[in-house]
Design an enzyme around this catalytic site. Structure first.
Site, PDB file in Angstrom:
ATOM      1  CB  ALA A 165      67.067  75.258  40.789  1.00 20.11           C
ATOM      2  CB  SER A 188      64.661  74.903  32.410  1.00 26.09           C
ATOM      3  OG  SER A 188      64.206  74.508  33.683  1.00 26.09           O
ATOM      4  CG  ASN A 189      67.527  74.870  36.919  1.00 20.28           C
ATOM      5  OD1 ASN A 189      67.110  73.903  37.540  1.00 20.28           O
ATOM      6  ND2 ASN A 189      67.043  76.095  37.093  1.00 20.28           N
ATOM      7  CG  HIS A 190      70.674  69.592  34.729  1.00 18.49           C
ATOM      8  ND1 HIS A 190      70.176  68.898  33.665  1.00 18.49           N
ATOM      9  CD2 HIS A 190      71.828  70.159  34.315  1.00 18.49           C
ATOM     10  CE1 HIS A 190      70.998  69.024  32.636  1.00 18.49           C
ATOM     11  NE2 HIS A 190      72.006  69.792  33.015  1.00 18.49           N
TER      12      HIS A 190
END
Ligand code: CTP
Ligand code: CA
Length: 227
Positions: free
Chosen positions: A101, A33-35
């Site tokens: 995102a 995943s991402n932030h």
């Protein structure tokens, strides 16, 4: 805020917003995943509803939620889920803002039991590309729809933002730079520049994500021909 509560220029309009990260599972306990927190996209969904729009928010995994009762939230996990839910609502939307995102790649194989640590010191993961939701749907946008995308970069920000504006068939791209203090993931503030197809660039000062969302919604409202 005052402007939108007394005046609902987007009444009768349908809007679709994507926000948050996606999670791409590797096995039952792990994911890529991402932030992203979803804060900016959620603020846009709330601001569109405050301006009178009927909003569908396709939201990736986050502990945050929209607060306006005019926002109908569909929670999703993977990029594939986000694509499917967005595709369901895309053609019927007058306004689309894709702020999610989205993970560009997903693990090629998803193990159905937990992957065990092996004897070796290295593990190689094979990834495959996810569908670009904005590019795919943007290629089939209905006439009159206002389509907005985001561009988050660490370098060559303007060049990449303009490339996305044209390649994804957008009316407006919101450029975010991770080099600006107070901008980006998990902050309550953001600093963005808006680029439109006519070649106008509007650099907004650092402000709260709520205020940035209101500015973006005002720009969208002007593009729908409303006042
Ligand atoms: N986007 C999308 N689906 C994807 C990837 C991106 O809908 N699979 C959308 C994002 O929501 C954003 C825009 O495309 O509005 C730009 O995303 P970004 O990650 O900045 O650019 P990419 O086109 O994915 O290119 P790269 O990550 O290589 O810069
Ligand atoms: Ca990307």
């Amino acid at each position: 805020q005052q402007y939108f509560t007394s005046h609902q220029p987007l009444k009768g309009k349908k809007a679709l917003v994507t926000a948050g990260p996606t999670q791409e599972p590797l096995d039952p306990v792990r994911y890529i995943s991402n932030h992203s927190s979803g804060k900016m996209g959620i603020a846009i969904a709330d601001a569109l509803a405050t301006a009178g729009a009927d909003v569908t928010l396709v939201l990736g995994p986050t502990h945050l939620s929209a607060t306006h009762p005019g926002v109908h939230t569909l929670r999703v996990v993977t990029a594939a889920d986000m694509y499917n839910r967005s595709a369901d609502h895309f053609a019927g939307s007058n306004i689309v803002v894709m702020a999610a995102a989205v993970a560009d790649y997903r693990p090629k194989q998803v193990a159905d039991i937990k992957i065990k640590k092996g004897a070796g010191d290295e593990l190689t993961l094979e990834l495959e590309k996810n569908t670009d939701i904005l590019r795919t749907l943007g290629a089939q946008r209905p006439a009159g729809q206002v389509l907005v995308g985001f561009s988050l970069e660490t370098n060559n920000e303007k060049e990449y933002a303009l490339k996305k504006l044209h390649e994804k068939n957008l009316d407006l791209v919101v450029m975010n730079s991770l080099n600006d203090a107070g901008a980006g993931f998990n902050h309550d503030t953001n600093k963005v520049t808006l680029f439109d197809r006519q070649g106008n660039a509007r650099e907004l000062p650092l402000k709260s994500k709520k205020e940035v969302a209101e500015d973006i919604v005002k720009a969208i409202t002007a593009m729908t021909g409303q006042q």
